[in-house]
Design a protein around this motif. Structure first.
Motif, mmCIF file in Angstrom:
data_model
loop_
_atom_site.group_PDB
_atom_site.id
_atom_site.type_symbol
_atom_site.label_atom_id
_atom_site.label_comp_id
_atom_site.label_asym_id
_atom_site.label_seq_id
_atom_site.Cartn_x
_atom_site.Cartn_y
_atom_site.Cartn_z
ATOM 1 N N GLY A 121 0.812 -1.214 0.000
ATOM 2 C CA GLY A 121 0.000 0.000 0.000
ATOM 3 C C GLY A 121 0.842 1.259 0.000
ATOM 4 O O GLY A 121 0.581 2.209 -0.760
ATOM 5 N N GLU A 122 1.863 1.281 0.846
ATOM 6 C CA GLU A 122 2.733 2.461 0.933
ATOM 7 C C GLU A 122 3.507 2.671 -0.366
ATOM 8 O O GLU A 122 3.663 3.803 -0.838
ATOM 9 N N ILE A 123 3.987 1.569 -0.946
ATOM 10 C CA ILE A 123 4.751 1.683 -2.185
ATOM 11 C C ILE A 123 3.840 2.142 -3.327
ATOM 12 O O ILE A 123 4.225 2.991 -4.144
ATOM 13 N N VAL A 178 0.450 4.307 -8.285
ATOM 14 C CA VAL A 178 -0.033 3.244 -9.152
ATOM 15 C C VAL A 178 -0.902 2.296 -8.332
ATOM 16 O O VAL A 178 -0.979 2.403 -7.101
ATOM 17 N N SER A 179 -1.565 1.383 -9.011
ATOM 18 C CA SER A 179 -2.343 0.371 -8.309
ATOM 19 C C SER A 179 -1.408 -0.663 -7.716
ATOM 20 O O SER A 179 -0.190 -0.624 -7.942
ATOM 21 N N ARG A 180 -1.979 -1.620 -6.988
ATOM 22 C CA ARG A 180 -1.118 -2.640 -6.370
ATOM 23 C C ARG A 180 -0.660 -3.706 -7.360
ATOM 24 O O ARG A 180 0.243 -4.472 -7.055
ATOM 25 N N ILE A 181 -1.269 -3.746 -8.535
ATOM 26 C CA ILE A 181 -0.913 -4.794 -9.501
ATOM 27 C C ILE A 181 0.550 -4.654 -9.945
ATOM 28 O O ILE A 181 1.320 -5.625 -9.850
ATOM 29 N N PRO A 182 1.000 -3.486 -10.427
ATOM 30 C CA PRO A 182 2.430 -3.389 -10.792
ATOM 31 C C PRO A 182 3.362 -3.521 -9.588
ATOM 32 O O PRO A 182 4.512 -3.947 -9.735
ATOM 33 N N ASP A 223 3.866 -7.175 -9.135
ATOM 34 C CA ASP A 223 4.773 -7.659 -10.183
ATOM 35 C C ASP A 223 6.219 -7.238 -9.883
ATOM 36 O O ASP A 223 7.155 -8.015 -10.105
ATOM 37 N N ALA A 224 6.386 -6.011 -9.378
ATOM 38 C CA ALA A 224 7.725 -5.525 -9.044
ATOM 39 C C ALA A 224 8.331 -6.362 -7.921
ATOM 40 O O ALA A 224 9.525 -6.698 -7.955
ATOM 41 N N LEU A 225 7.514 -6.714 -6.935
ATOM 42 C CA LEU A 225 8.014 -7.532 -5.829
ATOM 43 C C LEU A 225 8.398 -8.928 -6.309
ATOM 44 O O LEU A 225 9.374 -9.516 -5.824
ATOM 45 N N GLN A 226 7.643 -9.445 -7.268
ATOM 46 C CA GLN A 226 8.017 -10.739 -7.844
ATOM 47 C C GLN A 226 9.385 -10.653 -8.526
ATOM 48 O O GLN A 226 10.203 -11.571 -8.421
ATOM 49 N N LEU A 227 9.633 -9.549 -9.223
ATOM 50 C CA LEU A 227 10.929 -9.360 -9.871
ATOM 51 C C LEU A 227 12.056 -9.293 -8.844
ATOM 52 O O LEU A 227 13.111 -9.894 -9.025
ATOM 53 N N LEU A 228 11.812 -8.559 -7.754
ATOM 54 C CA LEU A 228 12.831 -8.447 -6.705
ATOM 55 C C LEU A 228 13.102 -9.797 -6.052
ATOM 56 O O LEU A 228 14.249 -10.109 -5.707
ATOM 57 N N ALA A 229 12.046 -10.592 -5.883
ATOM 58 C CA ALA A 229 12.223 -11.930 -5.314
ATOM 59 C C ALA A 229 13.057 -12.794 -6.254
ATOM 60 O O ALA A 229 13.938 -13.550 -5.821
ATOM 61 N N ALA A 230 12.787 -12.680 -7.561
ATOM 62 C CA ALA A 230 13.549 -13.459 -8.539
ATOM 63 C C ALA A 230 15.017 -13.036 -8.556
ATOM 64 O O ALA A 230 15.900 -13.848 -8.848
#
Length: 214
Positions: A28-30, A36-40, A43-50
């Motif tokens: 929410g804070e990010i 932006v909405s929480r959808i990107p 997706d960004a957090l998934q990239l960071l996890a990868a």
């Protein structure tokens, strides 16, 4: 605004120490920050996890990686093996142009050593050392391990306090490269990496074997 842009921005902040090891990245804070909405954001957090910078936990929560002391020791042990092997192979392949690039990178890293850009300059120097080896995958692995170390160094507010010794190590490695003395170069590099690991471990508060909830 793309998920990749958001991921790159968050990665820079994690590496710089804005988020400590184990800190939660709140969607929410990010989302509010980037408008932006929480959808990107997801997706960004998934990239960071990868990329190995965060871990995703239940209930759509994400935390910056936080390693135990034994895990940090293991990373530095692995770095010794990979980086010394890479340097030895590189010295066997170095040409005059490679030595010029290494010397130039050493000069830049020496200037950056006492600034906020110390880590970028340090990596540029080490990368210049390893590139002649032709071991692109191994260099990629080294970079990822160094990023993990950097997160903990920055996250705990640790600045290099042995800059003079580390720059001397770099100079000794450069000199050994010019004389093609791979034994001396790898010996200095081993002690150099081990010293960096000790500095980090000495600065981390001792807690039960887990630093922060993972």
């Amino acid at each position: 605004m793309s998920a990749e842009y958001i991921a790159d921005s968050l990665q820079a902040e994690i590496i710089a120490g804005r988020y400590r090891p184990g800190a939660e990245l709140k969607q929410g804070e990010i989302a509010e920050r980037f408008q932006v909405s929480r959808i990107p954001i997801r997706d960004a957090l998934q990239l960071l996890a990868a990329r190995g910078l965060i871990v995703l936990v239940p209930n759509r929560r994400a935390r910056v990686i936080s390693l135990k002391r034994d895990e940090i020791r293991e990373i530095y042990d692995i770095r010794v093996l990979l980086e010394c092997n890479c340097l030895k192979a590189a010295i066997d392949q170095m040409r005059d142009a490679d030595l010029e690039r290494i010397s130039a990178a050493f000069g830049h890293s020496s200037i950056d050593a006492k600034t906020a850009n110390w880590s970028e300059g340090d990596w540029a120097f080490h990368k210049a050392l390893y590139l002649p080896s032709g071991k692109a995958r191994q260099i990629g692995m080294i970079y990822q391990l160094r990023q993990t170390c950097r997160i903990h160094i920055s996250g705990y507010g640790i600045l290099p306090d042995q800059t003079a010794q580390w720059l001397k190590d770099h100079q000794d490695i450069v000199d050994a490269c010019h004389t093609r003395d791979s034994e001396k170069a790898t010996r200095v590099l081993k002690l150099h990496i081990e010293g960096a690991g000790k500095t980090l471990l000495d600065a981390i508060p001792r807690q039960p074997n887990s630093i922060i909830e993972r």
